[in-house]
Write an enzyme that holds these catalytic residues in place. Sequence first.
Site, PDB file in Angstrom:
ATOM      1  N   GLU A   1     101.692  36.376  49.145  1.00  0.00           N
ATOM      2  CA  GLU A   1     100.667  36.849  48.744  1.00  0.00           C
ATOM      3  C   GLU A   1     100.819  38.145  47.773  1.00  0.00           C
ATOM      4  OE1 GLU A   1      99.171  38.790  52.461  1.00  0.00           O
ATOM      5  OE2 GLU A   1      97.321  39.714  51.299  1.00  0.00           O
TER       6      GLU A   1
ATOM      7  N   ASP B   1      93.820  40.323  56.415  1.00  0.00           N
ATOM      8  CA  ASP B   1      93.726  39.410  55.106  1.00  0.00           C
ATOM      9  C   ASP B   1      94.963  38.358  55.076  1.00  0.00           C
ATOM     10  OD1 ASP B   1      91.556  40.200  53.471  1.00  0.00           O
ATOM     11  OD2 ASP B   1      92.535  41.718  52.244  1.00  0.00           O
TER      12      ASP B   1
ATOM     13  N   ASP C   1     100.939  39.450  54.291  1.00  0.00           N
ATOM     14  CA  ASP C   1     101.117  40.629  55.195  1.00  0.00           C
ATOM     15  C   ASP C   1     100.589  40.342  56.649  1.00  0.00           C
ATOM     16  OD1 ASP C   1     101.594  41.819  52.914  1.00  0.00           O
ATOM     17  OD2 ASP C   1      99.688  42.551  52.329  1.00  0.00           O
TER      18      ASP C   1
ATOM     19  N   ASP D   1      98.413  41.387  58.326  1.00  0.00           N
ATOM     20  CA  ASP D   1      97.100  42.127  58.566  1.00  0.00           C
ATOM     21  C   ASP D   1      96.146  41.043  58.474  1.00  0.00           C
ATOM     22  OD1 ASP D   1      96.756  41.516  55.912  1.00  0.00           O
ATOM     23  OD2 ASP D   1      96.833  43.652  55.178  1.00  0.00           O
TER      24      ASP D   1
END
Length: 650
Positions: free
Chosen positions: A432, A509, A505, A507
């Site tokens: 990403e 997203d 990541d 998280d």
Amino acid sequence: MAEVKKPTYSEDSIQVLQGLEAVRKRPGMYIGSTDSKGLHHLIWEIVDNSIDEVLAGEANQIRVIIHKGNTVEVMDNGRGIPIGMHKTGVPTPQVVYCSLHAGGKFDENGAYKVSGGLHGVGSSVVNALSEWLEVEINRDKKVYIQKYSDGGKKIGKPSINPSNSKKTGTTVRFKPDPSIFSTTIIDYKQCVTRFKEAAFLIKGLRIDLIDERTGQSDSFCYQEGIAEYIRSLNEGKVGINEPVIFEGSNQGISVEVAFQYTKETYNETLYSFVNNIRTHDGGTHETGFKVAFTKAFNEYARKKNLIKDKDPNLEGVDIREGMTAILSVRIPEGLLQFEGQTKNKLGSPEAKSAVEAVVTEKLGFYLNEKGEIATNLINNAIRAFKVRDAMRQARDEARTVKAKVTKPANLNGKLCPPQARNNELNELFIVEGDSAGGSAKTGRDRRFQAILPLRGKVLNAERTRAEEMLKNEEIVSLIHAIGAGYGTSFNPAHSNYKKIIIMTDADDDGCHIQILLLTFFFRFMPSLIKRGMVYIALPPLYKIANKNQIEYAWDDEELKVKTMRIKNYTIQRFKGLGEMNPDQLWETTMNPETRILVRVNIEDFSEADERVSVLMGDEVGPRREWIDNNVVFENDDNFTLEEVDVDGEE
Ligand code: 1YM
């Protein structure tokens, strides 16, 4: 449902063949194996007898109970096995349960069984492989009970008592012999799958399943049969037509077909069954089905001038794009022929012509009658054809471009390929963002690791038409990087990489990107997931540093444990991959010796299919409902995440 010729055999036609000892000596010959699969065959065998009674029109309820000690009870409300004396001088139930090949399955005088019965295994085989077995028959206002133990040895004489009840039916209880089977634990989920399928395929049959070990229970009954099956498979999708059913028979083979087309679906789902048993590898009946669809669609399209004289015929794969179909055939024992190692493929040539004849005729009528829907379906196929054609061209172009550049496809500077071509070793990291992409490019082992940074959000494959997907730069890069095609032409053997690793990541997203990528793989390259080639990298959440010593923690629990051991430490919480320097990223997340990878695996494909359309599809209602009913969604059991690679071992 089409009428199937009723068996005409009587008590006399049963041939007493041989003892049960042979079965215990070589169980594999009769039930395939003595593992969990073989164990479940015992249940299927008894239930199949009940199903035959249902198909004969004499029963409509079956109840299966898994008792606490993994003993099984199967009951039906049929006529009950005849309890009179057989010509051989023993009670008929004893013939059925003690002599190999009894029960009419092997009767050559026209009688045949139409339910599954792998290898034609009979009730006597179940008896032979049980520690004990008990048959209870309610018939002629009498209750007949006979018990057996140690592989079919009679315990005393049968008890026959009068009963006031008019109730009829057969109940069989048994305990699979632990000295025969490697496991005697009965799997509830397998029972659900099998019985749910049977209930869908036999309209109006009710099967109750009760698990006394856990208190779980389910009840399956579908008045609309396979039309309801289609509805349940397509839950959450928008239909182009209502589910349609065709029925007919030809050469003594009964054929039943249901299908529905849905929007926004790129896949074709065809479930086929022979005598109520799923044929995972297809066979002649599926061929007949496909030939008929292709023929009827093209005939109609030409007649209505939807394709011009000069145009080529629509191809089967295009015609079936977006289709969900069930094909159920019932074939007399004498015509049954299976192929392949697992015998999951039908070989009977009569099945092809029978299905083809029935479907061609009925589908022709249907298309002519439903002009508007027919036009929609044809246009759907034309669009599918165009997309495929455009991709074919794009692929050809890509091939020529590739031929011109000296290094293997650089994908406009996006993909950072490994030094060596080795599709048995190489790994593709989908990363990403550019900053993490930068760290990954520097940190990787460039001999076998490739990096593909993604910019921006990935399109949702469930809500985007294939045509649009295939115009998207990120998607096209991904398809080309993997290099094995997409959709029906996808071939995992051509993949440039052994492992496709999603590295995002830790998280929300990052999770979202993971899900979008998995949806894409599931829809466009499902066999990549089936083969276990898709992975998710797990970066650590914390860095614990004390002078020269650095440790990482993957969750709060681990953080607690590790900080107890170290004094004077500092904790850094990684917010994203970009915060790690290349060395840290290599050490924690990319180095096969130290990283944690999660392999994505699909246990039940149709369940996963349904789940993906509900969770990722257009309709808000079903999604909200699912979320309401399933609060814990970290533990989604459709995409099972099994940890691998912790220390380089898989
Ligand atoms: C829980 C298992 O075996 N049900 C069952 C079996 C039979 C019949 C009915 C039956 C069949 C016929 C006539 C016939 C069987 N009978 C025989 C045999 N449930 C279960 N329910 N009457 C009753 O096919 O003509 C074998 S199976 F050979 F004795 F007729």
